[in-house]
Scaffold this motif. Structure first.
Motif, PDB file in Angstrom:
ATOM      1  N   LEU A  42       0.724  -1.135  -0.062  1.00  0.00           N
ATOM      2  CA  LEU A  42      -0.059  -0.011  -0.004  1.00  0.00           C
ATOM      3  C   LEU A  42       0.923   1.224   0.030  1.00  0.00           C
ATOM      4  CD1 LEU A  42      -2.862  -1.173   2.449  1.00  0.00           C
ATOM      5  CD2 LEU A  42      -3.211  -0.788   0.033  1.00  0.00           C
ATOM      6  N   VAL A  43       1.959   1.200   0.689  1.00  0.00           N
ATOM      7  CA  VAL A  43       2.737   2.358   0.834  1.00  0.00           C
ATOM      8  C   VAL A  43       4.288   1.771   0.360  1.00  0.00           C
ATOM      9  CG1 VAL A  43       3.699   3.994   2.502  1.00  0.00           C
ATOM     10  CG2 VAL A  43       1.560   3.139   3.020  1.00  0.00           C
ATOM     11  N   PRO A  44       4.470   1.988  -0.850  1.00  0.00           N
ATOM     12  CA  PRO A  44       5.752   1.478  -1.672  1.00  0.00           C
ATOM     13  C   PRO A  44       7.132   1.985  -1.030  1.00  0.00           C
ATOM     14  CG  PRO A  44       4.112   2.361  -3.155  1.00  0.00           C
ATOM     15  CD  PRO A  44       3.589   2.657  -1.863  1.00  0.00           C
ATOM     16  N   VAL A  45       7.411   2.011   0.184  1.00  0.00           N
ATOM     17  CA  VAL A  45       8.460   2.592   0.731  1.00  0.00           C
ATOM     18  C   VAL A  45       9.310   1.420   1.520  1.00  0.00           C
ATOM     19  CG1 VAL A  45       8.027   5.060   0.609  1.00  0.00           C
ATOM     20  CG2 VAL A  45       7.524   3.823   2.741  1.00  0.00           C
ATOM     21  N   VAL A  46       8.386   0.455   1.817  1.00  0.00           N
ATOM     22  CA  VAL A  46       9.097  -0.462   2.644  1.00  0.00           C
ATOM     23  C   VAL A  46       9.659  -1.580   1.726  1.00  0.00           C
ATOM     24  CG1 VAL A  46       8.353  -2.269   4.322  1.00  0.00           C
ATOM     25  CG2 VAL A  46       7.352  -0.152   4.355  1.00  0.00           C
ATOM     26  N   PRO A  47      10.880  -2.135   1.875  1.00  0.00           N
ATOM     27  CA  PRO A  47      11.453  -2.879   1.062  1.00  0.00           C
ATOM     28  C   PRO A  47      10.946  -4.497   1.360  1.00  0.00           C
ATOM     29  CG  PRO A  47      13.054  -2.395   2.830  1.00  0.00           C
ATOM     30  CD  PRO A  47      11.958  -1.647   2.906  1.00  0.00           C
ATOM     31  N   THR A  48       9.822  -4.863   0.814  1.00  0.00           N
ATOM     32  CA  THR A  48       9.040  -5.960   1.041  1.00  0.00           C
ATOM     33  C   THR A  48       9.998  -6.998   0.617  1.00  0.00           C
ATOM     34  OG1 THR A  48       7.834  -5.720  -0.897  1.00  0.00           O
ATOM     35  CG2 THR A  48       6.981  -5.058   1.095  1.00  0.00           C
ATOM     36  N   GLY A  49      10.639  -7.037  -0.660  1.00  0.00           N
ATOM     37  CA  GLY A  49      11.556  -8.116  -1.038  1.00  0.00           C
ATOM     38  C   GLY A  49      12.652  -8.346  -0.120  1.00  0.00           C
ATOM     39  N   ALA A  50      13.155  -7.493   0.621  1.00  0.00           N
ATOM     40  CA  ALA A  50      14.221  -7.606   1.618  1.00  0.00           C
ATOM     41  C   ALA A  50      13.363  -8.633   2.972  1.00  0.00           C
ATOM     42  CB  ALA A  50      14.687  -6.706   2.012  1.00  0.00           C
ATOM     43  N   LEU A  51      12.255  -8.316   3.044  1.00  0.00           N
ATOM     44  CA  LEU A  51      11.346  -8.999   4.279  1.00  0.00           C
ATOM     45  C   LEU A  51      11.229 -10.341   3.941  1.00  0.00           C
ATOM     46  CD1 LEU A  51       8.756  -6.242   5.002  1.00  0.00           C
ATOM     47  CD2 LEU A  51      10.806  -6.840   6.395  1.00  0.00           C
ATOM     48  N   VAL A  52      10.893 -10.511   2.757  1.00  0.00           N
ATOM     49  CA  VAL A  52      10.905 -12.123   2.356  1.00  0.00           C
ATOM     50  C   VAL A  52      12.151 -12.650   2.130  1.00  0.00           C
ATOM     51  CG1 VAL A  52       9.993 -13.558   0.326  1.00  0.00           C
ATOM     52  CG2 VAL A  52       8.851 -11.259   0.825  1.00  0.00           C
ATOM     53  N   SER A  53      13.105 -12.431   1.656  1.00  0.00           N
ATOM     54  CA  SER A  53      14.377 -13.058   1.746  1.00  0.00           C
ATOM     55  C   SER A  53      14.955 -13.215   3.216  1.00  0.00           C
ATOM     56  CB  SER A  53      15.276 -12.011   1.090  1.00  0.00           C
ATOM     57  OG  SER A  53      14.717 -11.881  -0.422  1.00  0.00           O
ATOM     58  N   SER A  54      14.665 -12.175   4.188  1.00  0.00           N
ATOM     59  CA  SER A  54      14.961 -12.471   5.513  1.00  0.00           C
ATOM     60  C   SER A  54      14.236 -13.583   6.135  1.00  0.00           C
ATOM     61  CB  SER A  54      14.762 -11.169   6.184  1.00  0.00           C
ATOM     62  OG  SER A  54      15.679 -10.079   5.731  1.00  0.00           O
ATOM     63  N   ALA A  55      12.889 -13.373   5.936  1.00  0.00           N
ATOM     64  CA  ALA A  55      12.254 -14.589   6.454  1.00  0.00           C
ATOM     65  C   ALA A  55      12.526 -15.971   5.853  1.00  0.00           C
ATOM     66  CB  ALA A  55      10.817 -14.275   6.096  1.00  0.00           C
ATOM     67  N   ALA A  56      12.937 -15.827   4.585  1.00  0.00           N
ATOM     68  CA  ALA A  56      13.375 -17.477   4.052  1.00  0.00           C
ATOM     69  C   ALA A  56      14.669 -17.901   4.728  1.00  0.00           C
ATOM     70  CB  ALA A  56      13.439 -17.020   2.425  1.00  0.00           C
ATOM     71  N   VAL A  57      15.540 -16.833   4.923  1.00  0.00           N
ATOM     72  CA  VAL A  57      16.889 -17.332   5.779  1.00  0.00           C
ATOM     73  C   VAL A  57      16.580 -17.897   6.898  1.00  0.00           C
ATOM     74  CG1 VAL A  57      19.099 -16.381   6.819  1.00  0.00           C
ATOM     75  CG2 VAL A  57      18.081 -15.366   4.465  1.00  0.00           C
ATOM     76  N   VAL A  58      15.553 -17.218   7.765  1.00  0.00           N
ATOM     77  CA  VAL A  58      15.183 -17.829   8.991  1.00  0.00           C
ATOM     78  C   VAL A  58      14.435 -18.987   9.163  1.00  0.00           C
ATOM     79  CG1 VAL A  58      14.047 -17.292  11.316  1.00  0.00           C
ATOM     80  CG2 VAL A  58      15.149 -15.438  10.000  1.00  0.00           C
ATOM     81  N   ALA A  59      13.614 -19.295   7.921  1.00  0.00           N
ATOM     82  CA  ALA A  59      12.875 -20.541   7.909  1.00  0.00           C
ATOM     83  C   ALA A  59      13.979 -21.562   7.465  1.00  0.00           C
ATOM     84  CB  ALA A  59      11.779 -20.403   6.925  1.00  0.00           C
ATOM     85  N   VAL A 175      -2.210 -12.495  -9.563  1.00  0.00           N
ATOM     86  CA  VAL A 175      -1.965 -14.074  -8.702  1.00  0.00           C
ATOM     87  C   VAL A 175      -0.626 -14.497  -9.270  1.00  0.00           C
ATOM     88  CG1 VAL A 175      -2.823 -16.274  -8.337  1.00  0.00           C
ATOM     89  CG2 VAL A 175      -4.379 -14.391  -8.310  1.00  0.00           C
ATOM     90  N   PRO A 176      -0.295 -14.822 -10.619  1.00  0.00           N
ATOM     91  CA  PRO A 176       0.948 -15.058 -10.644  1.00  0.00           C
ATOM     92  C   PRO A 176       2.188 -14.449 -10.806  1.00  0.00           C
ATOM     93  CG  PRO A 176      -0.311 -14.762 -13.012  1.00  0.00           C
ATOM     94  CD  PRO A 176      -1.283 -14.692 -11.703  1.00  0.00           C
ATOM     95  N   ALA A 177       1.694 -12.967 -10.785  1.00  0.00           N
ATOM     96  CA  ALA A 177       2.578 -11.898 -10.580  1.00  0.00           C
ATOM     97  C   ALA A 177       3.446 -12.075  -9.020  1.00  0.00           C
ATOM     98  CB  ALA A 177       2.314 -10.731 -10.681  1.00  0.00           C
ATOM     99  N   CYS A 178       2.391 -12.430  -8.036  1.00  0.00           N
ATOM    100  CA  CYS A 178       2.774 -12.334  -6.525  1.00  0.00           C
ATOM    101  C   CYS A 178       3.481 -13.614  -6.127  1.00  0.00           C
ATOM    102  CB  CYS A 178       1.302 -12.210  -5.618  1.00  0.00           C
ATOM    103  SG  CYS A 178       0.750 -10.484  -5.825  1.00  0.00           S
ATOM    104  N   LEU A 179       3.029 -14.709  -6.931  1.00  0.00           N
ATOM    105  CA  LEU A 179       3.581 -16.058  -6.806  1.00  0.00           C
ATOM    106  C   LEU A 179       4.992 -16.066  -7.227  1.00  0.00           C
ATOM    107  CD1 LEU A 179       0.657 -18.501  -8.002  1.00  0.00           C
ATOM    108  CD2 LEU A 179       1.482 -17.969  -5.507  1.00  0.00           C
ATOM    109  N   ALA A 180       5.429 -15.407  -8.585  1.00  0.00           N
ATOM    110  CA  ALA A 180       6.514 -15.048  -8.887  1.00  0.00           C
ATOM    111  C   ALA A 180       7.381 -14.261  -8.044  1.00  0.00           C
ATOM    112  CB  ALA A 180       6.695 -14.807 -10.291  1.00  0.00           C
ATOM    113  N   TRP A 181       6.652 -13.172  -7.727  1.00  0.00           N
ATOM    114  CA  TRP A 181       7.618 -12.299  -6.765  1.00  0.00           C
ATOM    115  C   TRP A 181       8.008 -13.167  -5.416  1.00  0.00           C
ATOM    116  CZ3 TRP A 181       5.934 -10.500  -1.745  1.00  0.00           C
ATOM    117  CH2 TRP A 181       7.018  -9.541  -1.321  1.00  0.00           C
ATOM    118  N   ALA A 182       7.206 -13.874  -4.810  1.00  0.00           N
ATOM    119  CA  ALA A 182       7.436 -14.434  -3.545  1.00  0.00           C
ATOM    120  C   ALA A 182       8.583 -15.426  -3.679  1.00  0.00           C
ATOM    121  CB  ALA A 182       6.112 -14.911  -2.900  1.00  0.00           C
ATOM    122  N   ALA A 183       8.425 -16.125  -5.026  1.00  0.00           N
ATOM    123  CA  ALA A 183       9.413 -17.289  -5.083  1.00  0.00           C
ATOM    124  C   ALA A 183      10.842 -16.945  -5.403  1.00  0.00           C
ATOM    125  CB  ALA A 183       9.008 -18.069  -6.341  1.00  0.00           C
ATOM    126  N   THR A 184      10.798 -15.651  -5.801  1.00  0.00           N
ATOM    127  CA  THR A 184      12.228 -15.009  -6.415  1.00  0.00           C
ATOM    128  C   THR A 184      12.997 -14.493  -5.221  1.00  0.00           C
ATOM    129  OG1 THR A 184      11.361 -14.406  -8.816  1.00  0.00           O
ATOM    130  CG2 THR A 184      13.314 -13.274  -8.050  1.00  0.00           C
TER     131      THR A 184
END
Length: 236
Positions: A42-59, A175-184
């Protein structure tokens, strides 16, 4: 042995030993990840890609089964909800009387118009025109690429709004855009987690890589602009 140093080592060991169990980390981590990604959409200033990558490292370093799958599912779903919510707000702005001129100013406008103005401010004319061309050529499939290219999501979303694309059609393409983004970005986190034995080291590496990827297009455009200005100066 220095008693102060010994006490410090004992405290550090106690902190590591009494770290929150994985169940507690997951109970806090997944809702936090979901909320931050929605806010970032909603507010495109938070680096959401970095959040996903960090969570993946922990997982990656956790023993609980399906941790990586949960990170993927939560990230993709949160990104989808954030995109759809922002598009709906943008539609409200486009439907208002002041929305059609693309909201050159937002003071005194309705809530939907303010969100549309925020979208418009993050879509420079050159990138908006490029997004409109791609949308005309490839339809909603351009949403997949827009999610993967840093700073590409907002211009394409605005192009969809200007083309009066229905919310349902936008959602199907998103839908496929968000799936591809999360996977990347999860793959980036898995790479960081596999290279380092300590989770924090993998987090630092993954965040650094995602920030470099995010900054690269802007740096390249700036470099091209400087070269173009230099070339114009030589021909003058």
């Amino acid at each position: 042995m220095n008693p102060v140093s010994g006490a410090g080592h004992e405290l550090l060991a106690a902190a590591v030993t009494h770290a929150p169990p994985e169940s507690t980390q997951q109970a806090v981590g997944y809702p936090s990840l979901f909320l931050l990604i929605v806010i970032g959409a909603l507010v495109p200033v938070v680096p959401t890609g970095a959040l996903v990558s960090s969570a993946a490292v922990v997982a990656f370093h956790q023993t609980a089964p399906f941790s990586l799958l949960l990170v993927f599912g939560v990230s993709a779903f949160a990104a989808f909800l954030g995109d759809v919510a922002l598009y709906w707000l943008g539609q409200r702005g486009m439907g208002s009387k002041l929305g059609s001129p693309l909201l050159e100013r937002s003071r005194g406008l309705g809530e939907g118009s303010k969100w549309l103005a925020a979208i418009r401010e993050r879509a420079p004319e050159e990138r908006l025109a490029h997004a409109q061309d791609k949308l005309a050529d490839h339809g909603v499939m351009v949403l997949v690429l827009s999610r993967l290219v840093p700073a590409g999501r907002i211009p394409v979303m605005l192009a969809c709004l200007m083309a009066k694309m229905p919310l349902r059609q936008f959602a199907r393409g998103d839908v496929p855009a968000c799936l591809a983004w999360a996977a990347t970005y999860q793959l980036i986190g898995i790479l960081g987690g596999s290279l380092f034995s300590e989770p924090w080291e993998g987090v630092v590496a993954a965040v650094g890589l995602t920030l470099v990827i995010s900054a690269a297009p802007a740096a390249w455009r700036r470099l091209r602009g400087d070269r173009a200005d230099g070339s114009d100066g030589q021909h003058a």
